[in-house]
Write a protein that holds these residues in place. Structure first.
Motif, PDB file in Angstrom:
ATOM      1  N   LYS A  94       0.837  -0.962   0.024  1.00 36.26           N
ATOM      2  CA  LYS A  94       0.284  -0.216  -0.023  1.00 36.26           C
ATOM      3  C   LYS A  94       1.080   1.057   0.188  1.00 36.26           C
ATOM      4  O   LYS A  94       2.207   1.285   0.626  1.00 36.26           O
ATOM      5  CB  LYS A  94      -0.959  -0.036   1.232  1.00 36.26           C
ATOM      6  CG  LYS A  94      -1.753  -1.457   1.373  1.00 36.26           C
ATOM      7  CD  LYS A  94      -2.876  -1.486   0.178  1.00 36.26           C
ATOM      8  CE  LYS A  94      -3.722  -2.686   0.583  1.00 36.26           C
ATOM      9  NZ  LYS A  94      -4.198  -2.931  -0.708  1.00 36.26           N
ATOM     10  N   THR A 125      -9.983  -0.182  -8.474  1.00 37.79           N
ATOM     11  CA  THR A 125     -10.974   0.119  -7.254  1.00 37.79           C
ATOM     12  C   THR A 125     -10.717   1.682  -7.126  1.00 37.79           C
ATOM     13  O   THR A 125     -10.236   2.371  -7.521  1.00 37.79           O
ATOM     14  CB  THR A 125     -10.217  -0.716  -6.042  1.00 37.79           C
ATOM     15  OG1 THR A 125      -9.063  -0.511  -5.874  1.00 37.79           O
ATOM     16  CG2 THR A 125     -10.608  -1.875  -6.202  1.00 37.79           C
ATOM     17  N   GLN A 126     -11.996   1.935  -6.070  1.00 38.41           N
ATOM     18  CA  GLN A 126     -12.104   3.256  -5.851  1.00 38.41           C
ATOM     19  C   GLN A 126     -11.062   4.294  -5.162  1.00 38.41           C
ATOM     20  O   GLN A 126     -10.999   5.379  -5.302  1.00 38.41           O
ATOM     21  CB  GLN A 126     -13.323   3.503  -4.877  1.00 38.41           C
ATOM     22  CG  GLN A 126     -14.581   3.009  -5.443  1.00 38.41           C
ATOM     23  CD  GLN A 126     -15.449   4.249  -6.141  1.00 38.41           C
ATOM     24  OE1 GLN A 126     -14.899   5.253  -6.424  1.00 38.41           O
ATOM     25  NE2 GLN A 126     -16.558   4.018  -6.671  1.00 38.41           N
ATOM     26  N   ASN A 127     -10.129   3.692  -4.766  1.00 38.95           N
ATOM     27  CA  ASN A 127      -8.894   4.255  -3.902  1.00 38.95           C
ATOM     28  C   ASN A 127      -7.867   4.572  -4.977  1.00 38.95           C
ATOM     29  O   ASN A 127      -6.891   5.045  -4.449  1.00 38.95           O
ATOM     30  CB  ASN A 127      -8.283   3.276  -2.921  1.00 38.95           C
ATOM     31  CG  ASN A 127      -7.937   2.049  -3.287  1.00 38.95           C
ATOM     32  OD1 ASN A 127      -8.334   1.595  -4.421  1.00 38.95           O
ATOM     33  ND2 ASN A 127      -6.923   1.157  -2.486  1.00 38.95           N
ATOM     34  N   THR A 128      -8.094   4.496  -6.323  1.00 42.07           N
ATOM     35  CA  THR A 128      -7.059   4.734  -7.027  1.00 42.07           C
ATOM     36  C   THR A 128      -7.073   6.312  -7.999  1.00 42.07           C
ATOM     37  O   THR A 128      -8.413   6.725  -8.025  1.00 42.07           O
ATOM     38  CB  THR A 128      -6.765   3.726  -8.207  1.00 42.07           C
ATOM     39  OG1 THR A 128      -8.119   3.766  -8.890  1.00 42.07           O
ATOM     40  CG2 THR A 128      -6.681   2.373  -7.649  1.00 42.07           C
ATOM     41  N   SER A 148       0.575   8.917  -8.057  1.00 39.41           N
ATOM     42  CA  SER A 148       0.180  10.260  -7.507  1.00 39.41           C
ATOM     43  C   SER A 148       1.181  10.725  -6.664  1.00 39.41           C
ATOM     44  O   SER A 148       2.353  10.060  -6.127  1.00 39.41           O
ATOM     45  CB  SER A 148      -1.079   9.891  -6.731  1.00 39.41           C
ATOM     46  OG  SER A 148      -0.492   9.111  -5.693  1.00 39.41           O
ATOM     47  N   GLN A 196       0.805   4.070   1.632  1.00 36.43           N
ATOM     48  CA  GLN A 196       1.127   4.786   2.821  1.00 36.43           C
ATOM     49  C   GLN A 196       2.219   3.757   3.531  1.00 36.43           C
ATOM     50  O   GLN A 196       2.980   4.526   4.245  1.00 36.43           O
ATOM     51  CB  GLN A 196      -0.062   4.978   3.667  1.00 36.43           C
ATOM     52  CG  GLN A 196      -1.112   6.108   3.066  1.00 36.43           C
ATOM     53  CD  GLN A 196      -0.318   7.528   3.267  1.00 36.43           C
ATOM     54  OE1 GLN A 196       0.585   7.545   4.200  1.00 36.43           O
ATOM     55  NE2 GLN A 196      -0.564   8.280   2.275  1.00 36.43           N
ATOM     56  N   ARG A 207      -9.201   5.537 -11.182  1.00 35.77           N
ATOM     57  CA  ARG A 207     -10.550   5.292 -11.130  1.00 35.77           C
ATOM     58  C   ARG A 207     -11.648   6.716 -10.844  1.00 35.77           C
ATOM     59  O   ARG A 207     -12.387   7.006 -11.375  1.00 35.77           O
ATOM     60  CB  ARG A 207     -10.701   4.532  -9.876  1.00 35.77           C
ATOM     61  CG  ARG A 207     -12.451   4.301  -9.564  1.00 35.77           C
ATOM     62  CD  ARG A 207     -13.126   3.638 -10.612  1.00 35.77           C
ATOM     63  NE  ARG A 207     -14.585   3.403 -10.183  1.00 35.77           N
ATOM     64  CZ  ARG A 207     -14.961   2.432  -9.610  1.00 35.77           C
ATOM     65  NH1 ARG A 207     -14.305   1.342  -9.379  1.00 35.77           N
ATOM     66  NH2 ARG A 207     -16.274   2.197  -9.523  1.00 35.77           N
ATOM     67  N   ARG A 208     -10.767   7.586  -9.912  1.00 33.84           N
ATOM     68  CA  ARG A 208     -11.682   8.916  -9.630  1.00 33.84           C
ATOM     69  C   ARG A 208     -11.602   9.789 -11.125  1.00 33.84           C
ATOM     70  O   ARG A 208     -12.570  10.465 -11.295  1.00 33.84           O
ATOM     71  CB  ARG A 208     -10.873   9.691  -8.588  1.00 33.84           C
ATOM     72  CG  ARG A 208     -11.144   9.034  -7.381  1.00 33.84           C
ATOM     73  CD  ARG A 208     -10.387   9.809  -6.065  1.00 33.84           C
ATOM     74  NE  ARG A 208      -8.939   9.972  -6.172  1.00 33.84           N
ATOM     75  CZ  ARG A 208      -8.156   9.021  -5.525  1.00 33.84           C
ATOM     76  NH1 ARG A 208      -8.579   8.001  -4.664  1.00 33.84           N
ATOM     77  NH2 ARG A 208      -6.840   9.486  -5.559  1.00 33.84           N
ATOM     78  N   GLU A 217      -8.009  -4.354  -7.494  1.00 35.51           N
ATOM     79  CA  GLU A 217      -7.065  -3.641  -7.010  1.00 35.51           C
ATOM     80  C   GLU A 217      -5.713  -3.800  -7.714  1.00 35.51           C
ATOM     81  O   GLU A 217      -4.833  -2.723  -7.781  1.00 35.51           O
ATOM     82  CB  GLU A 217      -6.847  -3.906  -5.519  1.00 35.51           C
ATOM     83  CG  GLU A 217      -5.935  -2.921  -4.784  1.00 35.51           C
ATOM     84  CD  GLU A 217      -6.129  -2.994  -3.224  1.00 35.51           C
ATOM     85  OE1 GLU A 217      -6.591  -2.209  -2.621  1.00 35.51           O
ATOM     86  OE2 GLU A 217      -5.924  -3.936  -2.642  1.00 35.51           O
TER      87      GLU A 217
END
Length: 303
Positions: free
Chosen positions: A131, A200-203, A151, A133, A206-207, A227
């Protein structure tokens, strides 16, 4: 000072590499109960479990993974020391520890790292996936030389790290021959109602995709979400849906996965960064990666 028992560490390291107490005990010429007891003593000294045991299967815990990485380095240095004392100079290699977030396309990772292999110095990569973080935490502890990411480091992150933009490119929509025949005409409006495979939404991708769909009044049918970018491509190869990749690797993905490009979306930009604890890049391999990315990989090709 509490001393580390290196015999216990060696037993743990061998067991982790082999993945079996029985086989490790045989290689170490120990009885299995003895080996198990020594590892439990090491766990007791650390105050944390190193293995999750499920029947005969062993899996490293999060602490176990950290201890294993240190043990790898310790015993690798031990081998070099023995060779040096015996008069055999080990082959000099430049080591580069790289953090790779789960969602980052592995073909992008390879294309970014590849130029370092062309250096006169021989480079050894140690790639750690995880991950974002968690990887930042490893970078802060100097266990990684850099992180490749799509990012930058978030402003609210309390870690001293610097973002080095490697480049940007648009995205391409790919699919099997059957899906290409069905949806390539009137692209991109043809994506409305089309089956798609999305990260997935945490990328970031995707946004960005969702914003672009909304702005263009396109509502695809989201068939599956992934993911791991590699698993997503395998499902795309099987015809489960259309999928999106950075245009910089479009040709290679089409070749490897036997798919075709329906078209490109230039309004969506994928950006890639090398994140380091240094304001200025110093590691020769990282400099080679940065220069090649900026001068070659992300130079947009004509459709």
């Amino acid at each position: 000072m509490k001393w580390l028992n290196y015999h216990h560490l060696l037993y743990f390291w061998k067991t982790a590499k082999i993945g079996s107490l029985t086989k490790a005990a045989a290689e170490l010429h120990l009885a299995q109960p003895t080996l198990s007891s020594q590892i439990k003593t090491l766990e007791s000294n650390f105050g944390a479990k190193l293995f999750d045991r499920s029947g005969r299967t062993l899996a490293l815990t999060e602490t176990g993974q950290i201890v294993f990485r240190y043990a790898e380095e310790i015993f690798s240095l031990g081998e070099e020391l023995t060779e040096a004392v015996q008069g055999r100079t080990p082959e000099e290699r430049l080591k580069l520890s790289v953090g790779v977030p789960d969602a980052l396309p592995k073909l992008v990772v390879y294309q970014l790292l590849k130029p370092a292999l062309d250096l006169n110095e021989k480079v050894q990569f140690v790639c750690i996936e995880g991950k974002f973080q968690e990887l930042l935490g490893e970078l802060a502890l100097h266990r990684l030389d850099l992180i490749l990411a799509d990012s930058p480091v978030p402003p609210q992150t309390h870690i001293r790290a610097f973002n080095h933009l490697l480049g940007e490119c648009g995205v391409s929509v790919l699919g099997t021959e059957e899906l290409y025949d069905e949806f390539h005409e009137r692209f991109p409006q043809s994506l409305d109602g089309a089956p798609v495979l999305l990260p997935t939404q945490n990328t970031v991708l995707r946004r960005t995709l969702e914003q672009w769909f909304e702005a263009n009044c396109i509502r695809p049918f989201i068939k599956h979400e992934f993911e791991d970018s590699g698993v997503l491509k395998v499902f795309g190869q099987s015809g489960e849906g259309l999928f999106v990749v950075p245009t910089a690797i479009e040709e290679e993905v089409c070749r490897q996965y036997s798919v075709r490009s329906l078209g490109r979306i230039s309004e969506i930009k994928e950006r890639f960064y090398a994140i380091t604890v240094e304001r200025r890049l110093k590691h020769s391999a990282v400099i080679a990666i940065s220069n090649s990315a900026r001068n070659s990989l992300f130079q947009q090709k004509a459709p």
